[in-house]
Structures are given as C-alpha cells and as structure tokens.
Scaffold this motif. Structure first.
Motif, short mmCIF file in Angstrom:
data_model
loop_
_atom_site.label_atom_id
_atom_site.label_comp_id
_atom_site.label_asym_id
_atom_site.label_seq_id
_atom_site.Cartn_x
_atom_site.Cartn_y
_atom_site.Cartn_z
N ALA A 1 16.66 20.15 10.83
CA ALA A 1 15.29 19.77 11.20
C ALA A 1 14.59 19.13 10.00
CB ALA A 1 14.52 21.00 11.69
N ALA A 2 14.76 19.69 8.82
CA ALA A 2 14.13 19.13 7.62
C ALA A 2 14.67 17.74 7.34
CB ALA A 2 14.35 20.04 6.43
N ARG A 3 15.98 17.57 7.51
CA ARG A 3 16.59 16.25 7.26
C ARG A 3 16.08 15.23 8.29
NH1 ARG A 3 22.93 14.57 6.98
NH2 ARG A 3 22.55 12.54 6.06
N LEU A 4 15.97 15.64 9.54
CA LEU A 4 15.44 14.74 10.56
C LEU A 4 14.01 14.34 10.23
CD1 LEU A 4 16.82 16.47 13.79
CD2 LEU A 4 17.39 14.16 13.00
N ARG A 5 13.17 15.30 9.83
CA ARG A 5 11.78 14.98 9.48
C ARG A 5 11.71 14.02 8.30
NH1 ARG A 5 10.92 20.31 11.17
NH2 ARG A 5 11.27 21.16 9.10
N ARG A 6 12.54 14.25 7.27
CA ARG A 6 12.54 13.35 6.11
C ARG A 6 12.96 11.94 6.50
NH1 ARG A 6 15.06 17.71 3.58
NH2 ARG A 6 17.07 16.65 3.73
N VAL B 1 12.76 10.53 9.55
CA VAL B 1 11.69 9.92 10.36
C VAL B 1 10.59 9.42 9.43
CG1 VAL B 1 9.84 10.41 12.02
CG2 VAL B 1 12.18 11.17 12.49
N ALA B 2 10.23 10.21 8.42
CA ALA B 2 9.20 9.79 7.46
C ALA B 2 9.64 8.54 6.70
CB ALA B 2 8.89 10.92 6.49
N ALA B 3 10.92 8.45 6.35
CA ALA B 3 11.43 7.26 5.65
C ALA B 3 11.37 6.03 6.55
CB ALA B 3 12.86 7.50 5.17
N LEU B 4 11.69 6.20 7.82
CA LEU B 4 11.60 5.08 8.77
C LEU B 4 10.15 4.61 8.91
CD1 LEU B 4 14.02 6.50 11.46
CD2 LEU B 4 14.44 4.44 10.09
N GLU B 5 9.24 5.56 9.02
CA GLU B 5 7.82 5.22 9.13
C GLU B 5 7.31 4.54 7.86
OE1 GLU B 5 6.19 9.05 10.10
OE2 GLU B 5 6.59 8.79 12.25
N ALA B 6 7.77 5.00 6.70
CA ALA B 6 7.34 4.40 5.44
C ALA B 6 7.84 2.96 5.32
CB ALA B 6 7.84 5.23 4.26
N ALA B 7 9.08 2.72 5.73
CA ALA B 7 9.63 1.36 5.67
C ALA B 7 8.82 0.43 6.58
CB ALA B 7 11.10 1.37 6.07
N ASP B 8 8.54 0.88 7.79
CA ASP B 8 7.75 0.09 8.72
C ASP B 8 6.35 -0.16 8.15
OD1 ASP B 8 7.34 -1.00 11.57
OD2 ASP B 8 5.71 0.46 11.35
N GLY B 9 5.74 0.89 7.64
CA GLY B 9 4.38 0.77 7.09
C GLY B 9 4.32 -0.16 5.90
N GLN B 10 5.32 -0.11 5.05
CA GLN B 10 5.32 -0.98 3.88
C GLN B 10 5.40 -2.45 4.30
OE1 GLN B 10 8.62 -0.35 1.17
NE2 GLN B 10 7.42 -1.07 -0.56
N MET B 11 6.20 -2.75 5.31
CA MET B 11 6.30 -4.14 5.78
C MET B 11 4.98 -4.58 6.41
SD MET B 11 8.01 -6.82 5.92
CE MET B 11 7.84 -8.38 6.74
N MET B 12 4.39 -3.73 7.22
CA MET B 12 3.12 -4.08 7.87
C MET B 12 2.02 -4.27 6.82
SD MET B 12 3.68 -4.45 11.02
CE MET B 12 5.43 -4.79 10.97
N ASP B 13 1.99 -3.40 5.82
CA ASP B 13 1.00 -3.54 4.74
C ASP B 13 1.18 -4.87 4.02
OD1 ASP B 13 -0.14 -1.10 5.31
OD2 ASP B 13 0.86 -0.04 3.65
N TRP B 14 2.44 -5.21 3.72
CA TRP B 14 2.68 -6.47 3.00
C TRP B 14 2.18 -7.65 3.84
CZ3 TRP B 14 5.23 -11.01 4.00
CH2 TRP B 14 5.27 -11.91 2.93
N MET B 15 2.50 -7.64 5.11
CA MET B 15 2.10 -8.78 5.95
C MET B 15 0.58 -8.88 6.06
SD MET B 15 4.93 -9.18 8.96
CE MET B 15 3.96 -8.18 10.03
N HIS B 16 -0.09 -7.77 6.16
CA HIS B 16 -1.56 -7.82 6.27
C HIS B 16 -2.24 -8.15 4.96
CE1 HIS B 16 -0.68 -5.58 10.03
NE2 HIS B 16 -1.64 -6.38 10.46
N ASN B 17 -1.59 -7.88 3.85
CA ASN B 17 -2.21 -8.11 2.54
C ASN B 17 -1.71 -9.35 1.82
OD1 ASN B 17 -3.89 -5.78 2.64
ND2 ASN B 17 -2.09 -4.54 2.24
N ALA B 18 -0.75 -10.04 2.37
CA ALA B 18 -0.24 -11.26 1.73
C ALA B 18 -1.28 -12.37 1.90
CB ALA B 18 1.09 -11.68 2.36
N HIS B 19 -1.78 -12.84 0.79
CA HIS B 19 -2.79 -13.91 0.81
C HIS B 19 -2.38 -15.00 -0.17
CE1 HIS B 19 -5.40 -11.50 3.27
NE2 HIS B 19 -5.30 -10.51 2.41
N ALA B 20 -1.44 -15.81 0.25
CA ALA B 20 -0.96 -16.89 -0.61
C ALA B 20 -2.06 -17.93 -0.80
CB ALA B 20 0.26 -17.55 0.01
#
Length: 172
Positions: free
Chosen positions: A106-111, A113-132
C-alpha cells in the motif's frame, strides 16, 4: 511570418502522418500527436511555435526545436500517466479491502501514485509558466537563449515522467 510559423510547427514534430520523418506511434501508443485531440493544448503549442525566430529553429535544429520535441514527447505520455494513476488507485482501493492488508505494498502504491501526479503536475506547471520572448520584439539570440535555459527543465520533466511510468509498470 506565416511561412516561418509553419516551418517552426513542422520542426516540432507535429507533422502530418504522411511526413517522411513523422513517428508512426508514440511510447504510449496514442499516435504521433496527442495534442490534436486537445484544443487548449494545441493553442498553447501554436503560441509557442510562433516564437521560433531563427532559421535553425525553423529547420528543426536548435534549442527551440529540441524543447518542443521534449514537450511533445511529454504530452504524448500524459494519457499513460493518467491510466497508470487510475490503475494504481484501483489496486490501492482493492488492497484496502483485502484481509490481511499489506501495508508495504500500500505504501509503495501511494508513493508511485504521488510520483505520477508529480510528473503530470510538473509538466502542466511548465506549460502554464513558459513565457518565451516574442520573436517580433526580441532578437533571435534572446529567443534561443530562453529555449536553451528551458532544455534542462524539460529534460528533468522527461526523466521524472519516465521514472514514474517505469515504477508504475513494475507494480503489475
């Protein structure tokens, strides 16, 4: 300007399926361009494509083209991130009803899932904050410097996404 934007768009890997160097499928198996199904993502991509200011960028070389290839690869794996997150959340829910419970799994599954969410969030943050910088008011060198600075960020996103997906797939 229109011709340069078209060349920049083609340089990013968003070519029509008939293009000789277009990928047949992606790692997630969703096709060459997942963004064609998402108007908001396509609009963001078009906005970024208009920022390629140098002939090298338009020809598929240079930091802008490299950044867009990394961006496109990450976007093509967003469905896989969501599917794995959903699968693991279901496994976690089932594990919670099993007797006796397996707290280590259960702990491994939660970790994971958190890693998957972090990867998704990091990409979304980059796209919303990229201001070339706009190529009409900044030099090609300034625009290229911006994209050069973004490459390590996008590589980190790519590594995090790969690691999260690998961890999730290992939990079969």
């Amino acid at each position: 300007m229109l011709f340069g934007s078209l060349l920049a768009l083609l340089a990013t890997g968003c070519q029509p399926a008939s293009a000789p160097d277009a990928p047949a499928t992606t790692a997630s198996g969703t096709g060459p361009d997942l963004m064609e199904n998402s108007p908001g993502m396509m609009a963001e991509h078009d906005h970024m494509a208009g920022m390629a200011a140098t002939p090298a960028a338009a020809a598929g070389q240079g930091p802008y083209a490299q950044a867009m290839r990394l961006h496109d690869a990450a976007m093509n794996r967003m469905d896989a991130l969501a599917a794995e997150r959903q699968r693991l959340a279901g496994a976690l829910a089932q594990l919670g009803t099993a007797k006796p419970a397996n707290p280590g799994r259960a702990a491994r599954l939660r970790r994971t899932v958190a890693a998957l969410e972090a990867a998704d969030g990091q990409m979304m943050d980059w796209m919303h904050n990229a201001h070339a910088p706009d190529s009409t008011s900044h030099s090609g060198a300034q625009v290229a410097a911006y994209w050069q600075q973004q490459l390590p960020v996008l590589r980190k996103i790519d590594q995090r996404t790969t690691a999260a997906l690998d961890s999730a797939r290992a939990l079969r």
